[in-house]
Enzyme design. Structure first.
Site, PDB file in Angstrom:
ATOM      1  CE  LYS A 108      -0.960   0.499   4.851  1.00 29.91           C
ATOM      2  NZ  LYS A 108      -0.381   1.652   5.045  1.00 29.91           N
ATOM      3  CG  ASP A 109       3.620   2.319   2.963  1.00 33.13           C
ATOM      4  OD1 ASP A 109       2.312   2.741   3.010  1.00 33.13           O
ATOM      5  OD2 ASP A 109       4.175   1.787   3.890  1.00 33.13           O
ATOM      6  NE  ARG A 154      -7.977   3.750   3.913  1.00 34.21           N
ATOM      7  CZ  ARG A 154      -8.244   2.859   4.883  1.00 34.21           C
ATOM      8  NH1 ARG A 154      -9.336   2.538   5.215  1.00 34.21           N
ATOM      9  NH2 ARG A 154      -6.913   2.368   5.349  1.00 34.21           N
ATOM     10  NE  ARG A 155      -6.389   3.765   8.250  1.00 31.94           N
ATOM     11  CZ  ARG A 155      -4.992   3.278   8.512  1.00 31.94           C
ATOM     12  NH1 ARG A 155      -4.056   3.986   8.696  1.00 31.94           N
ATOM     13  NH2 ARG A 155      -4.775   1.702   8.522  1.00 31.94           N
ATOM     14  NE  ARG A 172       3.794  10.658   8.334  1.00 29.69           N
ATOM     15  CZ  ARG A 172       4.942  10.978   8.044  1.00 29.69           C
ATOM     16  NH1 ARG A 172       5.577  12.109   7.990  1.00 29.69           N
ATOM     17  NH2 ARG A 172       5.799   9.524   7.875  1.00 29.69           N
ATOM     18  NE  ARG A 178       0.495   5.469  12.841  1.00 32.87           N
ATOM     19  CZ  ARG A 178       0.198   4.793  11.735  1.00 32.87           C
ATOM     20  NH1 ARG A 178      -1.362   5.057  11.303  1.00 32.87           N
ATOM     21  NH2 ARG A 178       0.767   3.856  11.326  1.00 32.87           N
ATOM     22  CB  CYS A 264      -0.207  11.060  -1.579  1.00 33.75           C
ATOM     23  SG  CYS A 264       0.942   9.971  -1.963  1.00 33.75           S
TER      24      CYS A 264
END
Length: 332
Positions: A108-109, A154-155, A172, A178, A264
């Site tokens: 996903k990165d 997205r989140r 981040r 986190r 992004c």
């Protein structure tokens, strides 16, 4: 917390038959990885799978950690300073300069368009694709007006769509960072990937959000291994640990991204399921503020990369300008 694979598209294929007669390489193969705890766990898994498949001791693969730009820069969202390339550029350079033989990434990165000289040679069996909500038992249970810590478009968009009363605050860092920020009251709730938590042994954290209700990120839960496209020897080795069902799902999701021309800043959520020899891909696009949402899906043969791009075209054709402005259409 249940972090077992949750969709048929994630079911591992046949495990490779160990090759006990394969001699160890003359020198250890060099596996490049980011230095973060999660990246190192993914590299360890890759090494263990390859050595088991080849009948080698783990000394046959040397881990070569590097600090990625994305790990060094923690005070700004990546979308503002270079996007996903900040996770890959150091490892790309090491591959191109011959300093490593292959590199491991969270898929996903990885940018949708990669250098021609680099190939995604293998994808490991996909782990749990779902997100985990930390700080509340469900989306509905988040307190009114709460602060949601995330730097993922997205989140953020999904949360604002479901709960327009909340405030999104930039959040981040790696998993431990986190969670520490949440403990320090920098936010009331946050979201993490179930796969990452499981790989770090953090299986008691938070509450899983069902993927049908809260669509995950494209390629979430998948580990990919890249090498130089011209290294037929390395590609043949990595084929031993490639999981065909996962690789097909990831190809489809990346083909969708290619057709959308997202960046992004583009909020997109995707869920892929296997149905027999077919894939069913469900995708939702959002406006960044969550006020707009559009969804569509497609069923197609697992090797049909044109179908996800056709789905992207339909989504963009139907999307209002408030969504379409954040996607640029097909990219070469």
């Amino acid at each position: 917390m249940n972090t077992s694979p949750h969709t048929p598209a994630q079911t591992p294929g046949q495990h490779p038959v160990p090759q006990p007669d394969r001699p160890q390489p003359d020198r250890p193969l060099r596996l490049g990885t980011r230095r973060s705890p999660l990246a190192m766990a993914q590299a360890e898994e890759t090494r263990a799978r390859l050595c088991a498949a080849m009948g080698w001791s783990e000394s046959a693969v040397e881990l070569c950690p590097q600090v990625a730009s994305g790990d060094r820069i923690q005070d700004r969202p990546l979308a503002e300073i270079g996007g996903k390339a900040l996770w890959t550029k150091e490892l790309d350079a090491a591959l191109l300069h011959g300093e490593i033989d292959f590199a491991v990434h969270s898929m996903k990165d990885v940018e949708t368009i990669r250098p021609e000289e680099i190939a995604i040679a293998a994808v490991l069996p996909r782990a749990d694709v779902r997100d985990v909500l930390v700080g509340a038992a469900s989306i509905a249970a988040i307190p009114q007006g709460a602060r949601v810590g995330t730097s993922a478009p997205r989140r953020a968009a999904q949360m604002l769509h479901a709960r327009p009363d909340v405030t999104v605050v930039s959040f981040r860092g790696n998993v431990a960072t986190r969670l520490a920020k949440l403990q320090a009251d920098e936010a009331d709730v946050t979201l993490l990937a179930a796969a990452g938590l499981a790989r770090l042994g953090e299986t008691g954290v938070g509450h899983v959000l069902e993927a049908e209700d809260w669509l995950p990120a494209p390629a979430q839960g998948a580990i990919g291994i890249e090498c130089l496209a011209g290294r037929a020897d390395i590609r043949a080795l990595l084929a031993m640990i490639d999981d065909a069902p996962t690789h097909a799902a990831i190809r489809a999701e990346r083909a969708l991204l290619l057709g959308l021309g997202g960046t992004c800043h583009s909020p997109i959520a995707v869920l892929t399921r296997a149905e027999g020899a077919d894939l069913v891909l469900r995708a939702a696009l959002f406006s960044p503020d969550g006020t707009l949402r559009i969804e569509d899906s497609a069923r197609f043969a697992a090797d049909d990369e044109a179908a996800p791009q056709a789905l992207a075209h339909r989504l963009l054709e139907a999307a209002p300008e408030g969504i379409r402005a954040f996607f640029h259409g097909p990219q070469a």
